[in-house]
Design a protein around this motif. Sequence first.
Motif, short mmCIF file in Angstrom:
data_model
loop_
_atom_site.label_atom_id
_atom_site.label_comp_id
_atom_site.label_asym_id
_atom_site.label_seq_id
_atom_site.Cartn_x
_atom_site.Cartn_y
_atom_site.Cartn_z
N SER A 72 -0.13 23.39 -24.32
CA SER A 72 1.22 24.17 -24.81
C SER A 72 1.16 24.66 -23.76
O SER A 72 2.76 24.76 -23.58
CB SER A 72 1.18 24.04 -25.82
OG SER A 72 0.05 25.15 -26.91
N ASN B 83 2.00 24.13 -20.35
CA ASN B 83 3.47 23.23 -19.97
C ASN B 83 3.90 24.25 -20.18
O ASN B 83 4.68 23.99 -19.41
CB ASN B 83 2.80 21.62 -21.22
CG ASN B 83 1.47 20.84 -21.20
OD1 ASN B 83 1.66 20.47 -19.76
ND2 ASN B 83 1.34 20.57 -21.57
N ARG B 84 4.43 24.61 -21.11
CA ARG B 84 4.90 25.67 -20.88
C ARG B 84 5.67 26.32 -19.69
O ARG B 84 7.06 26.73 -19.70
CB ARG B 84 5.16 26.98 -22.42
CG ARG B 84 6.55 27.53 -23.03
CD ARG B 84 5.74 28.69 -23.12
NE ARG B 84 5.32 28.42 -25.02
CZ ARG B 84 5.20 28.06 -26.12
NH1 ARG B 84 4.67 29.43 -26.59
NH2 ARG B 84 4.59 27.86 -27.30
N ASP B 85 5.16 27.07 -19.02
CA ASP B 85 5.18 28.02 -18.16
C ASP B 85 5.60 26.62 -17.17
O ASP B 85 6.62 27.22 -16.22
CB ASP B 85 4.03 28.38 -17.57
CG ASP B 85 3.43 29.11 -17.89
OD1 ASP B 85 4.32 30.68 -18.37
OD2 ASP B 85 2.57 30.66 -17.89
N VAL B 86 5.00 25.83 -16.76
CA VAL B 86 5.55 24.83 -16.40
C VAL B 86 7.73 24.41 -16.35
O VAL B 86 8.09 24.18 -15.33
CB VAL B 86 4.75 22.79 -15.80
CG1 VAL B 86 5.52 22.05 -15.90
CG2 VAL B 86 3.25 23.10 -15.30
N LYS B 87 7.69 24.49 -17.73
CA LYS B 87 8.87 24.00 -17.75
C LYS B 87 9.50 25.22 -17.22
O LYS B 87 10.86 24.94 -16.52
CB LYS B 87 8.80 23.93 -19.58
CG LYS B 87 10.90 23.82 -19.80
CD LYS B 87 10.45 23.72 -21.88
CE LYS B 87 11.53 23.46 -22.32
NZ LYS B 87 11.45 23.37 -23.61
N ARG B 88 9.39 26.58 -17.31
CA ARG B 88 9.93 27.74 -17.13
C ARG B 88 10.34 27.53 -15.67
O ARG B 88 11.72 27.80 -15.26
CB ARG B 88 9.39 28.92 -17.53
CG ARG B 88 9.23 29.16 -19.32
CD ARG B 88 8.26 30.90 -19.34
NE ARG B 88 8.80 30.72 -20.64
CZ ARG B 88 7.34 31.14 -21.59
NH1 ARG B 88 6.79 31.49 -20.39
NH2 ARG B 88 8.33 31.41 -22.20
N LYS C 34 10.64 24.83 -13.85
CA LYS C 34 11.71 23.93 -13.47
C LYS C 34 13.04 24.37 -13.70
O LYS C 34 13.35 24.70 -13.27
CB LYS C 34 11.18 22.83 -14.43
CG LYS C 34 9.95 21.49 -13.79
CD LYS C 34 10.12 20.90 -14.27
CE LYS C 34 9.12 19.72 -14.41
NZ LYS C 34 8.62 18.71 -15.25
N LEU C 35 13.10 25.54 -15.01
CA LEU C 35 14.51 25.44 -15.62
C LEU C 35 14.73 27.28 -14.05
O LEU C 35 15.66 26.89 -14.09
CB LEU C 35 14.36 26.64 -16.92
CG LEU C 35 14.99 26.72 -17.66
CD1 LEU C 35 16.23 25.27 -17.49
CD2 LEU C 35 14.84 27.74 -19.28
N LYS D 181 16.09 25.96 -11.33
CA LYS D 181 17.60 25.03 -11.62
C LYS D 181 18.91 25.97 -11.79
O LYS D 181 19.57 26.08 -11.69
CB LYS D 181 17.53 23.84 -12.83
CG LYS D 181 18.27 23.70 -13.71
CD LYS D 181 18.72 22.84 -14.78
CE LYS D 181 20.37 22.39 -15.50
NZ LYS D 181 19.11 21.64 -17.20
N ASP E 255 14.68 32.07 -20.29
CA ASP E 255 14.00 30.83 -19.64
C ASP E 255 13.65 31.56 -18.67
O ASP E 255 13.27 30.66 -17.04
CB ASP E 255 12.85 29.83 -20.16
CG ASP E 255 12.16 30.50 -20.95
OD1 ASP E 255 11.62 31.60 -21.09
OD2 ASP E 255 11.65 29.33 -21.83
N VAL F 180 7.78 33.79 -16.30
CA VAL F 180 6.27 32.95 -15.81
C VAL F 180 5.80 33.87 -15.93
O VAL F 180 5.37 34.58 -14.39
CB VAL F 180 7.10 31.98 -14.79
CG1 VAL F 180 6.23 31.51 -14.31
CG2 VAL F 180 7.89 30.80 -14.45
#
Length: 101
Positions: A5, A8-13, A15-16, A19, A54, A60
């Motif tokens: 988890s 995955n949270r760092d991967v999500k960050r 991507k953000l 963006k 984030d 990150v």
Amino acid sequence: MAKKSMVNRDVKRAKLIQKYAGKRAELKAIVLNPAASYDEKMEAQASLQKLPRDASPVRVRTRCALTGRPRAVYAKFGLGRNKLREATMRGDVPGLRKASW
């Protein structure tokens, strides 16, 4: 091995961050521009604060590419100290060897 988890949270960050990178750079340029008026700077600062938390690159965490370990990660190699040592002993890292004197 780190918790999935957290990785995955760092991967999500990450991507953000990608963006919002362009919009964030534009707003930062306005804030840092000495020719911009006070009102423009305040408006840009307010817009910058409305972006997701984030979306800031500072949030990150550097993690080991193999294990996800958050601490003692060598940025040059992208590995944690344990995995870097193992790779060095196997001879996988060119130009790096165990010190002996």
